[in-house]
Design a protein around this motif. Structure first.
Motif, short mmCIF file in Angstrom:
data_model
loop_
_atom_site.label_atom_id
_atom_site.label_comp_id
_atom_site.label_asym_id
_atom_site.label_seq_id
_atom_site.Cartn_x
_atom_site.Cartn_y
_atom_site.Cartn_z
N ILE A 162 0.94 -1.30 0.09
CA ILE A 162 -0.10 -0.04 0.08
C ILE A 162 0.99 1.19 0.06
N PHE A 163 0.50 2.28 -0.85
CA PHE A 163 1.05 3.41 -0.81
C PHE A 163 0.37 4.66 -0.49
N PHE A 164 0.90 5.67 0.55
CA PHE A 164 0.06 6.61 0.89
C PHE A 164 0.63 7.90 0.31
N PHE A 165 -0.18 8.89 -0.07
CA PHE A 165 -0.31 10.13 -0.75
C PHE A 165 -0.95 11.25 0.08
N ALA A 166 -0.20 12.22 0.51
CA ALA A 166 -0.82 13.40 1.33
C ALA A 166 -1.45 14.57 0.38
N ASN A 167 -2.59 14.93 0.61
CA ASN A 167 -3.08 16.28 0.08
C ASN A 167 -3.02 16.28 -1.19
N ILE A 168 -3.79 15.40 -1.97
CA ILE A 168 -3.89 15.19 -3.22
C ILE A 168 -5.22 15.79 -4.10
N THR A 169 -6.30 15.71 -3.15
CA THR A 169 -7.44 15.90 -3.65
C THR A 169 -8.20 16.67 -2.74
N SER A 170 -9.15 17.73 -3.23
CA SER A 170 -10.05 18.37 -2.12
C SER A 170 -11.22 18.57 -2.43
N SER A 171 -11.91 17.88 -3.78
CA SER A 171 -13.04 18.08 -4.31
C SER A 171 -13.32 16.70 -5.05
N SER A 172 -14.86 16.51 -5.26
CA SER A 172 -15.30 15.31 -5.89
C SER A 172 -14.84 15.47 -7.35
N ASP A 173 -14.82 16.34 -7.91
CA ASP A 173 -14.07 16.44 -9.25
C ASP A 173 -12.47 16.06 -9.39
N GLN A 174 -11.81 16.57 -8.52
CA GLN A 174 -10.48 15.89 -8.52
C GLN A 174 -10.44 14.33 -8.23
N LYS A 175 -11.37 13.85 -7.05
CA LYS A 175 -11.17 12.58 -6.79
C LYS A 175 -11.43 11.73 -8.19
N SER A 176 -12.58 12.28 -8.87
CA SER A 176 -13.13 11.44 -10.10
C SER A 176 -11.80 11.60 -11.07
N THR A 177 -11.00 12.70 -11.04
CA THR A 177 -9.87 12.76 -12.09
C THR A 177 -8.90 11.81 -11.89
N ILE A 178 -8.66 11.55 -10.60
CA ILE A 178 -7.52 10.60 -9.83
C ILE A 178 -8.02 9.31 -10.12
N ALA A 179 -9.22 8.88 -9.93
CA ALA A 179 -9.57 7.54 -10.27
C ALA A 179 -9.59 7.26 -11.67
N ASN A 180 -9.97 8.12 -12.67
CA ASN A 180 -9.78 7.78 -14.04
C ASN A 180 -8.38 7.82 -14.47
N LEU A 181 -7.61 8.68 -14.30
CA LEU A 181 -6.27 8.73 -14.35
C LEU A 181 -5.56 7.22 -14.15
N LEU A 182 -5.73 6.73 -12.99
CA LEU A 182 -5.23 5.32 -12.51
C LEU A 182 -5.99 4.32 -13.19
N LYS A 183 -7.29 4.16 -13.49
CA LYS A 183 -7.85 3.35 -14.25
C LYS A 183 -7.33 3.26 -15.65
N ASN A 184 -7.21 4.45 -16.33
CA ASN A 184 -6.65 4.69 -17.83
C ASN A 184 -5.26 3.92 -17.75
N SER A 185 -4.41 4.44 -16.90
CA SER A 185 -2.95 3.89 -17.00
C SER A 185 -2.89 2.31 -16.42
N LEU A 186 -3.81 1.90 -15.71
CA LEU A 186 -3.73 0.57 -15.54
C LEU A 186 -4.27 -0.20 -16.90
N SER A 187 -5.01 0.33 -17.32
CA SER A 187 -5.63 -0.45 -18.56
C SER A 187 -4.52 -0.53 -19.49
N GLU A 188 -3.81 0.51 -19.53
CA GLU A 188 -2.39 0.50 -20.56
C GLU A 188 -1.56 -0.27 -20.27
N MET A 189 -1.35 -0.45 -18.84
CA MET A 189 -0.09 -1.23 -18.36
C MET A 189 -0.51 -2.46 -18.62
#
Length: 444
Positions: A53-80
């Motif tokens: 597990i990997f912990f990252f501090a102060n990344i998101t502050s809004s629901s839009d940012q959370k959605s952006t992070i999730a989509n980025l991880l999903k898309n890059s996971l798909s490529e990987m």
């Protein structure tokens, strides 16, 4: 009053999991690569998930940012997954190969009702109340993968904390690869996320996958290996050996070498901490056994990629490990300088001996007559370099161990020492933590 505080803290960790997604490869696996054969050494590994597990501090502050992070991880996971295509497949019930059918990896998004700081100091254990288990998908921490149920070989949970911090929990089936493969997998994923659309920058991280069994002479689908899958009965603790204390330990051993007229070897941090922990483990077991030193052995898993001729790249997918077995029967055999010398001699023999099966047979024979203490190291692996695009993690760790009497060494987040995850039965853990040598150099 204290009891009320404890209950309050527990209630903070209520999880709200959104619907689970299945992330498929961005491009289909070619027809000629649909069957990924597992080597004998892959099949010798416990068919369980390796969890980190990997912990990252102060990344998101809004629901839009959370959605952006999730989509980025999903898309890059798909490529990987299109490059790590066996990881998107399913293990067949015979256990000898992976059907690379592109069924994908499981991805869970969760919202944790507390701040990131409230979990950073928790033990690297799987228990919900005391450890980090609630930050992983169900049955993702050293649990057996169920081939009959066509379980995903990769499980991911993205955790959002109320403060804007996140934690990415990843579990990979051990049958696909060892710790080197695991961290190469995550490094490539992080690189794709960080350098979206700029794949030239991470070409050095692409996996090397060989489809055929190596060697063919051991391709026997009837060979099976069974590992115990017990309910957890052990206690898991984290112990830190700071560099300043390791330096004191080194000076102490060197003084003994001089008094004994021995040549002073250039001890490494890893060697000293491994030897010290093993000595303390054997002593703890003897205390539990009315002071009698039982026959034991130190079992180290060693990455043999650089030992093979020609050497294999670190990104070579699979379980390329051998066992450095150091048997002991008396207290005198656990003297630190003697243990380090035997560890070095054992590694030298591994480099000279190409017969991995022979070393495995020795380890199997030892298990019948001796107590095994397995000490593995992931020091110098890129544990804290997993930058997905928002900086390095503030904390990263393997969570728990497969069985009792297992120890995993890793670098501390600041690089100022070595962290050990230690799993022992309750009485052995009590004796271990009371050991004066451990207390002199370790902090827990």
């Amino acid at each position: 009053m204290m009891r009320g505080l404890i209950l309050f803290r527990r209630q903070l960790h209520v999880i709200s999991r959104s619907e689970t997604s299945i992330i498929k490869p961005s491009s289909p696996t070619p027809g000629n690569l649909k069957q990924y054969n597992l080597s004998l050494h892959d099949r010798m590994m416990p068919n369980s998930y390796i969890p980190a597990i990997f912990f990252f501090a102060n990344i998101t502050s809004s629901s839009d940012q959370k959605s952006t992070i999730a989509n980025l991880l999903k898309n890059s996971l798909s490529e990987m997954l299109s490059k790590y295509y066996p990881c998107a497949g399913r293990l067949r019930s015979c256990g000898s190969y992976v059907d690379c059918n592109d069924e994908g990896a499981q991805f869970v998004e969760a919202h944790i009702d507390c701040k990131l700081s409230h979990v950073l100091e928790r033990a690297p254990a799987k228990e919900h109340e005391e450890g980090l288990g609630h930050l992983f998908p169900p049955k993702a921490i050293w649990d057996k993968l169920n081939a009959e149920e066509q379980s995903s070989l990769v499980l991911v949970q993205l955790n959002h904390f109320t403060c804007g911090g996140i934690a990415i929990a990843v579990s990979l089936s051990h049958c696909i690869g060892d710790a080197i493969t695991f961290f190469s997998f995550i490094s490539y994923w992080a690189g794709l996320s960080r350098h979206s659309g700029e794949h030239q920058k991470i070409l050095h991280l692409r996996p090397h996958i060989v489809h055929e069994l190596q060697p063919r002479s051991i391709d026997n689908h009837n060979i099976t290996f069974d590992y115990p899958d017990p309910e957890k009965y052990w206690i898991t603790k984290e112990i830190v050996f700071q560099n300043c204390n390791i330096a004191k330990l080194k000076a102490s051993v060197e003084i003994k070498d001089k008094l004994q007229g021995l040549k002073e070897p250039d001890y490494t941090r890893n060697e000293l901490v491994t030897a010290l922990i093993y000595r303390c483990l054997v002593s703890a077991a003897a205390t539990s056994n009315s002071g009698e030193y039982a026959k034991s052995f130190l079992c180290q898993m060693v990455n043999i990629r650089p030992m093979i001729d020609p050497p294999l790249p670190q990104t070579r997918v699979g379980n390329f490990i051998d066992y450095n077995n150091i048997p002991t029967s008396t207290e005198s055999e656990t003297e630190l300088n003697l243990l380090v010398e035997r560890i070095r001699n054992g590694r030298k023999q591994l480099r000279e001996n190409k017969n991995v099966d022979e070393n495995t047979a020795i380890a199997t024979e030892f298990r019948r007559s001796r107590r095994i203490f397995a000490i593995s190291s992931i020091c110098n692996l890129p544990l804290y370099e997993m930058d997905f695009g928002w900086g390095r993690p503030v904390k990263a760790t393997i969570v728990d161990t497969l069985l009792a009497d297992c120890i995993i060494l890793m670098d501390t987040s600041s690089g100022d020492g070595i962290k050990a995850i230690v799993s022992l039965e309750e009485q052995d853990m009590k004796n271990f933590l009371d050991n004066k040598d451990l207390l002199a150099y370790g902090k827990f």
